[in-house]
Design a protein around this motif. Sequence first.
Motif, PDB file in Angstrom:
ATOM      1  N   TYR A 108     -19.081  -3.133  49.912  1.00 55.59           N
ATOM      2  CA  TYR A 108     -20.043  -2.348  49.137  1.00 55.59           C
ATOM      3  C   TYR A 108     -20.222  -0.990  49.795  1.00 55.59           C
ATOM      4  O   TYR A 108     -20.360  -0.902  51.019  1.00 55.59           O
ATOM      5  N   LEU A 109     -20.246   0.060  48.970  1.00 53.29           N
ATOM      6  CA  LEU A 109     -20.480   1.412  49.465  1.00 53.29           C
ATOM      7  C   LEU A 109     -21.743   1.953  48.811  1.00 53.29           C
ATOM      8  O   LEU A 109     -21.821   2.058  47.584  1.00 53.29           O
ATOM      9  N   ASP A 115     -29.537  -0.071  47.792  1.00 54.98           N
ATOM     10  CA  ASP A 115     -28.214  -0.605  48.113  1.00 54.98           C
ATOM     11  C   ASP A 115     -28.238  -1.560  49.304  1.00 54.98           C
ATOM     12  O   ASP A 115     -27.336  -2.376  49.478  1.00 54.98           O
ATOM     13  N   MET A 119     -25.604  -4.445  50.786  1.00 56.02           N
ATOM     14  CA  MET A 119     -24.809  -4.024  51.950  1.00 56.02           C
ATOM     15  C   MET A 119     -24.931  -4.993  53.116  1.00 56.02           C
ATOM     16  O   MET A 119     -23.964  -5.236  53.826  1.00 56.02           O
ATOM     17  N   ARG A 120     -26.121  -5.551  53.303  1.00 53.91           N
ATOM     18  CA  ARG A 120     -26.364  -6.432  54.456  1.00 53.91           C
ATOM     19  C   ARG A 120     -25.851  -7.850  54.239  1.00 53.91           C
ATOM     20  O   ARG A 120     -25.819  -8.632  55.174  1.00 53.91           O
ATOM     21  N   GLY A 125     -20.239  -3.839  54.431  1.00 54.55           N
ATOM     22  CA  GLY A 125     -21.253  -2.980  53.825  1.00 54.55           C
ATOM     23  C   GLY A 125     -21.238  -1.629  54.489  1.00 54.55           C
ATOM     24  O   GLY A 125     -21.542  -1.513  55.677  1.00 54.55           O
ATOM     25  N   ALA A 127     -22.001   2.770  54.365  1.00 49.51           N
ATOM     26  CA  ALA A 127     -22.833   3.850  53.853  1.00 49.51           C
ATOM     27  C   ALA A 127     -22.030   5.144  53.895  1.00 49.51           C
ATOM     28  O   ALA A 127     -21.145   5.311  54.741  1.00 49.51           O
ATOM     29  N   ALA A 139     -25.778  -0.324  58.171  1.00 48.20           N
ATOM     30  CA  ALA A 139     -24.438  -0.499  57.597  1.00 48.20           C
ATOM     31  C   ALA A 139     -23.460  -0.967  58.672  1.00 48.20           C
ATOM     32  O   ALA A 139     -23.654  -0.700  59.860  1.00 48.20           O
TER      33      ALA A 139
END
Length: 174
Positions: A108-109, A115, A119-120, A125, A127, A139
């Motif tokens: 995931y970006l 978000d 991300m976690r 994950g 950024a 991130a």
Amino acid sequence: MDLQLLQRARDIRLAVFDVDGVLTDGRLYFLTDGSEFKTFNTLDGHGIKMLIASGVQTAIISGRSTPVVERRARNLGVHHLYQGREDKLVVLDQILSETGLAREQVAYLGDDLPDLPVMRRVGLGMAVANAAPFVRSHAHGVTQARGGEGAAREFCELIMQAQGTLEAALAAYL
């Protein structure tokens, strides 16, 4: 290249992108008639196309909803598009249910607090460089490029490099 990021990227089967601040520079443009427009980076777009061609599925999850994003996703061949969805973790679980993938197979970006729950909880994950500091601090990695300025391309190439598909994709242009 960060070996831990490459290790995390090795088993990715689905790459998920936020829109505002990730695929765009984060600015919102509203016209007097109430419509809006966004600017997208062609380098990012080609990176997404290369990632899809390498066998990785793609998704866009955005809290906002606009026809421009639908058109961009269609032009790129993005597999899953969810707009107007504030709870991105619920959407992720829906995609995983549909695809049979595990969270560890997802990258995931993102750039901002909405978000962070996704991300976690995914395998990778990341950024963008200009993400909110709190988001960057949680991130797995941070791109060198800013959102809307090549960050998505960098993210795609990282995944492809980890999976051994980047070199062949680039060689096709020589």
